[in-house]
Design an enzyme around this catalytic site. Structure first.
Site, mmCIF file in Angstrom:
data_model
loop_
_atom_site.group_PDB
_atom_site.id
_atom_site.type_symbol
_atom_site.label_atom_id
_atom_site.label_comp_id
_atom_site.label_asym_id
_atom_site.label_seq_id
_atom_site.Cartn_x
_atom_site.Cartn_y
_atom_site.Cartn_z
ATOM 1 N N VAL A 27 -54.716 39.533 -10.914
ATOM 2 C CA VAL A 27 -53.356 39.614 -11.468
ATOM 3 C C VAL A 27 -53.430 39.788 -12.990
ATOM 4 O O VAL A 27 -52.780 40.660 -13.571
ATOM 5 C CB VAL A 27 -52.543 38.340 -11.100
ATOM 6 C CG1 VAL A 27 -51.249 38.260 -11.904
ATOM 7 C CG2 VAL A 27 -52.254 38.312 -9.599
ATOM 8 N N ARG A 29 -55.903 40.852 -14.884
ATOM 9 C CA ARG A 29 -56.482 42.124 -15.329
ATOM 10 C C ARG A 29 -55.547 43.306 -15.039
ATOM 11 O O ARG A 29 -55.479 44.242 -15.826
ATOM 12 C CB ARG A 29 -57.852 42.325 -14.676
ATOM 13 C CG ARG A 29 -58.835 41.264 -15.176
ATOM 14 C CD ARG A 29 -60.165 41.823 -15.559
ATOM 15 N NE ARG A 29 -60.895 40.849 -16.340
ATOM 16 C CZ ARG A 29 -62.190 40.626 -16.255
ATOM 17 N NH1 ARG A 29 -62.928 41.347 -15.405
ATOM 18 N NH2 ARG A 29 -62.788 39.730 -17.019
ATOM 19 N N THR A 130 -54.249 30.560 1.385
ATOM 20 C CA THR A 130 -54.377 29.278 2.097
ATOM 21 C C THR A 130 -55.498 29.421 3.109
ATOM 22 O O THR A 130 -55.640 30.485 3.711
ATOM 23 C CB THR A 130 -53.073 28.874 2.830
ATOM 24 O OG1 THR A 130 -53.392 27.874 3.829
ATOM 25 C CG2 THR A 130 -52.407 30.018 3.561
ATOM 26 N N ASP A 132 -55.526 28.132 5.898
ATOM 27 C CA ASP A 132 -54.978 28.001 7.255
ATOM 28 C C ASP A 132 -54.693 29.322 7.972
ATOM 29 O O ASP A 132 -54.552 29.355 9.191
ATOM 30 C CB ASP A 132 -53.680 27.189 7.224
ATOM 31 C CG ASP A 132 -53.922 25.724 6.905
ATOM 32 O OD1 ASP A 132 -55.090 25.312 6.874
ATOM 33 O OD2 ASP A 132 -52.937 24.992 6.682
ATOM 34 N N ARG A 167 -75.815 14.369 22.560
ATOM 35 C CA ARG A 167 -74.513 13.752 22.294
ATOM 36 C C ARG A 167 -73.362 14.746 22.417
ATOM 37 O O ARG A 167 -73.553 15.956 22.355
ATOM 38 C CB ARG A 167 -74.493 13.201 20.870
ATOM 39 C CG ARG A 167 -75.134 11.841 20.780
ATOM 40 C CD ARG A 167 -75.183 11.370 19.352
ATOM 41 N NE ARG A 167 -75.714 10.015 19.286
ATOM 42 C CZ ARG A 167 -76.239 9.477 18.202
ATOM 43 N NH1 ARG A 167 -76.308 10.173 17.081
ATOM 44 N NH2 ARG A 167 -76.685 8.245 18.224
ATOM 45 N N LYS A 218 -75.805 21.203 30.779
ATOM 46 C CA LYS A 218 -75.723 21.046 29.316
ATOM 47 C C LYS A 218 -76.030 19.600 28.945
ATOM 48 O O LYS A 218 -75.551 18.675 29.601
ATOM 49 C CB LYS A 218 -74.322 21.400 28.813
ATOM 50 C CG LYS A 218 -74.019 22.867 28.913
ATOM 51 C CD LYS A 218 -72.778 23.210 28.123
ATOM 52 C CE LYS A 218 -72.467 24.676 28.301
ATOM 53 N NZ LYS A 218 -71.457 25.174 27.390
HETATM 54 O O1 F6P Z 1 -52.557 23.883 3.878
HETATM 55 C C1 F6P Z 1 -53.911 23.758 3.703
HETATM 56 C C2 F6P Z 1 -54.400 22.425 4.150
HETATM 57 O O2 F6P Z 1 -55.770 22.388 3.827
HETATM 58 C C3 F6P Z 1 -54.167 22.054 5.615
HETATM 59 O O3 F6P Z 1 -55.083 22.641 6.500
HETATM 60 C C4 F6P Z 1 -54.274 20.569 5.568
HETATM 61 O O4 F6P Z 1 -53.584 19.993 6.644
HETATM 62 C C5 F6P Z 1 -53.628 20.224 4.264
HETATM 63 O O5 F6P Z 1 -53.786 21.362 3.438
HETATM 64 C C6 F6P Z 1 -54.201 19.012 3.576
HETATM 65 O O6 F6P Z 1 -53.457 18.785 2.426
HETATM 66 P P1 F6P Z 1 -53.828 17.750 1.291
HETATM 67 O O7 F6P Z 1 -54.958 18.319 0.494
HETATM 68 O O8 F6P Z 1 -52.593 17.636 0.483
HETATM 69 O O9 F6P Z 1 -54.243 16.497 1.967
#
Ligand code: F6P
Length: 328
Positions: A27, A29, A130, A132, A167, A218
């Protein structure tokens, strides 16, 4: 007529993700390339509220492409959720003469941008960052690929000890509302079972599957559990439940936690961040607003941000079937 953008404000907000620095670099640059000023606010929306910012030029982002975290720091600002907080933010942007914003973050960051944009008519573009991967409008969010590799690496290591001790391991991975990390890392690391928020596989099925694993010879097993899985028990309760019902198994728990958010970004995340960062600046300078940039079919695209936050980014259910077949 729209006001031309002469000065861009930039934040990283919400959970940090590897590759955010590469996006900041892109951004800054691109702003320098197009001869507009760029200012970075610290700690996301909170930094805007407090007027805590720094001027950024092409040289201020040297050597950050390989670094995890975010040099601008991040936060989940509760003050910005209030009308008063947003009013302060608007005054601070006015004082700093910011004409438009680029927001690097996830769902919460984009939602804040939409509310703020509507209240004060401030142009903004979102860049999805993110681990996620839970944002519609892009196949991949910045940080997801690195996190996946971190998780696969961790599971590989746990498998060594699981197999040495015969385990069963329950491994909790991040993903409060989305199972992308669990599902993809689970398949990538050859997990026996994967529990995600999008699907309730049920406790009976879990027990049955583990019994089947034993019968098929397994000696150790890995169950990957997403933080927000639907089964209704956390990893520790799951381990206890399985130990109570299948005493043959010696169960252990490993919570990977925040290590999943750290580390040097993968090449994929660096390239993604570079492409999305440049596009975000170009869109803002082109007079666009309320948009997010993303990658779809390996093409950088722009889509309506409000629509993106209202739409769920669906997991690939085919992977559940693949996991089932391969854990025979
Ligand atoms: O949104 C990203 C994330 O890493 C999620 O996967 C997780 O539930 C959350 O943030 C954890 O948030 P914090 O760092 O605020 O505990």
């Amino acid at each position: 007529m729209k006001k031309p953008i002469k000065k861009v404000g930039l934040i990283t907000s919400g959970g940090d993700a590897p590759g955010m620095n590469a996006a900041i670099r892109a951004v800054v640059r691109a702003c320098s390339y197009y001869k507009v000023k760029c200012v970075g606010f610290y700690r996301g929306y909170q930094g805007i509220i407090e007027g805590d910012y720094t001027d950024l030029d092409a040289r201020s982002v040297k050597n950050i492409i390989s670094k995890g975290g975010t040099i601008l720091k991040s936060a989940r600002s509760t003050e910005f959720r209030t009308k008063e907080g947003r009013k302060k933010a608007q005054e601070s942007l006015k004082a700093a003469e910011i004409d438009g914003l680029i927001l690097i973050g996830g769902d919460g960051t984009f939602t804040g941008g939409v509310v703020f944009g509507k209240e004060y008519n401030i142009p903004f573009i979102g860049i999805p960052g993110t681990i996620d991967n839970d944002i519609a409008g892009t196949s991949f969010t910045i940080g997801y690929d690195t996190a996946l590799n971190t998780v696969v690496d961790a599971i590989d290591k746990i498998r060594d000890t699981a197999s040495s001790h015969n385990r069963l391991f329950f491994i909790e991975v991040m993903g409060r509302d989305a199972g992308f990390i669990a599902l993809n890392a689970g398949v990538g690391a050859g997990a026996e079972e994967i529990l995600i928020p999008e699907e309730d596989l049920g406790l009976d099925r879990l027990l049955e599957s583990l019994k089947k694993s034993k019968r098929s010879g397994k000696t150790s097993s890995i169950v990957v559990v997403s933080e927000g899985d639907k089964i209704g028990k956390n990893v520790f309760e799951l381990a206890e439940y399985v130990s109570d019902n299948l005493p043959d198994y010696e169960a252990r728990v490993s919570v990977l936690g925040h290590m999943q958010r750290g580390g040097s970004p993968s090449c994929f995340d660096r390239v993604l961040a570079s492409r999305l960062g440049v596009k975000a600046v170009e869109e803002l300078l082109d007079g666009k607003s309320n948009q997010m940039v993303g990658l779809v079919n390996n093409k950088v695209v722009t889509s309506d941000i409000e629509k993106a936050i209202k739409t769920s980014h669906d997991i690939n259910r085919e992977l559940l079937r693949i996991s089932d077949i391969l854990s025979v």
